[in-house]
Design a protein around this motif. Sequence first.
Motif, PDB file in Angstrom:
ATOM      1  N   LEU A 113       0.803  -1.224   0.000  1.00  0.00           N
ATOM      2  CA  LEU A 113       0.000   0.000   0.000  1.00  0.00           C
ATOM      3  C   LEU A 113       0.837   1.276   0.000  1.00  0.00           C
ATOM      4  O   LEU A 113       1.815   1.386   0.733  1.00  0.00           O
ATOM      5  N   SER A 135      -0.286   4.120   1.101  1.00  0.00           N
ATOM      6  CA  SER A 135      -0.539   4.812   2.366  1.00  0.00           C
ATOM      7  C   SER A 135       0.388   4.298   3.469  1.00  0.00           C
ATOM      8  O   SER A 135       0.931   5.086   4.249  1.00  0.00           O
ATOM      9  N   ARG A 184      -0.904  -2.640  -4.625  1.00  0.00           N
ATOM     10  CA  ARG A 184      -2.177  -1.938  -4.412  1.00  0.00           C
ATOM     11  C   ARG A 184      -3.249  -2.982  -4.104  1.00  0.00           C
ATOM     12  O   ARG A 184      -3.706  -3.679  -5.002  1.00  0.00           O
ATOM     13  N   ARG A 226      -6.105  -2.168  -2.917  1.00  0.00           N
ATOM     14  CA  ARG A 226      -7.369  -1.480  -3.185  1.00  0.00           C
ATOM     15  C   ARG A 226      -7.040  -0.167  -3.876  1.00  0.00           C
ATOM     16  O   ARG A 226      -5.888   0.243  -3.932  1.00  0.00           O
ATOM     17  N   SER A 227      -8.050   0.470  -4.349  1.00  0.00           N
ATOM     18  CA  SER A 227      -7.846   1.764  -4.995  1.00  0.00           C
ATOM     19  C   SER A 227      -7.474   2.792  -3.931  1.00  0.00           C
ATOM     20  O   SER A 227      -8.145   2.917  -2.908  1.00  0.00           O
ATOM     21  N   GLU A 228      -6.392   3.469  -4.148  1.00  0.00           N
ATOM     22  CA  GLU A 228      -5.950   4.486  -3.202  1.00  0.00           C
ATOM     23  C   GLU A 228      -5.067   5.484  -3.920  1.00  0.00           C
ATOM     24  O   GLU A 228      -4.530   5.197  -4.987  1.00  0.00           O
ATOM     25  N   GLU A 229      -4.896   6.646  -3.321  1.00  0.00           N
ATOM     26  CA  GLU A 229      -3.970   7.613  -3.898  1.00  0.00           C
ATOM     27  C   GLU A 229      -2.542   7.147  -3.643  1.00  0.00           C
ATOM     28  O   GLU A 229      -2.301   6.303  -2.794  1.00  0.00           O
ATOM     29  N   ASP A 230      -1.594   7.720  -4.390  1.00  0.00           N
ATOM     30  CA  ASP A 230      -0.222   7.246  -4.243  1.00  0.00           C
ATOM     31  C   ASP A 230       0.587   8.002  -3.187  1.00  0.00           C
ATOM     32  O   ASP A 230       1.714   7.643  -2.901  1.00  0.00           O
TER      33      ASP A 230
END
Length: 117
Positions: A28, A30, A56, A58-62
């Motif tokens: 991740l 995050s 990743r 899940r969908s997340e910002e980088d």
Amino acid sequence: PKEIMATLEGLRSKYAGKKIVAVFQPHLHSRTYKFFDDFVSALSLFDKVYILPIYRARSEEDFGVSSELLASKIKDAVSVTFENVYEYLKDYNEDYVILTMGAGDNNIVAENLVSEK
């Protein structure tokens, strides 16, 4: 990062005199962002580090972090892909211990290395 250091400590004890090489896949963006400095400290203890793309789940910002950025902060680290990591690992011999760790598909690297031997 604490588990990385504990694992390395155990490997250094068991394989005294051998160089320890890590193939690491962060989990991740995050988490990599939150523990970035701790990852740098822990991974810097290896003799060489190959960092795969961040997994990743899940969908997340980088969060502005990447495997390339992490590798750039570690003296003996290289950002690699699943396609080219084997080119970096092919010349290691019995003087080295190669450890794969992290998230996601990283187990594929270990399975492929074992099947090649």
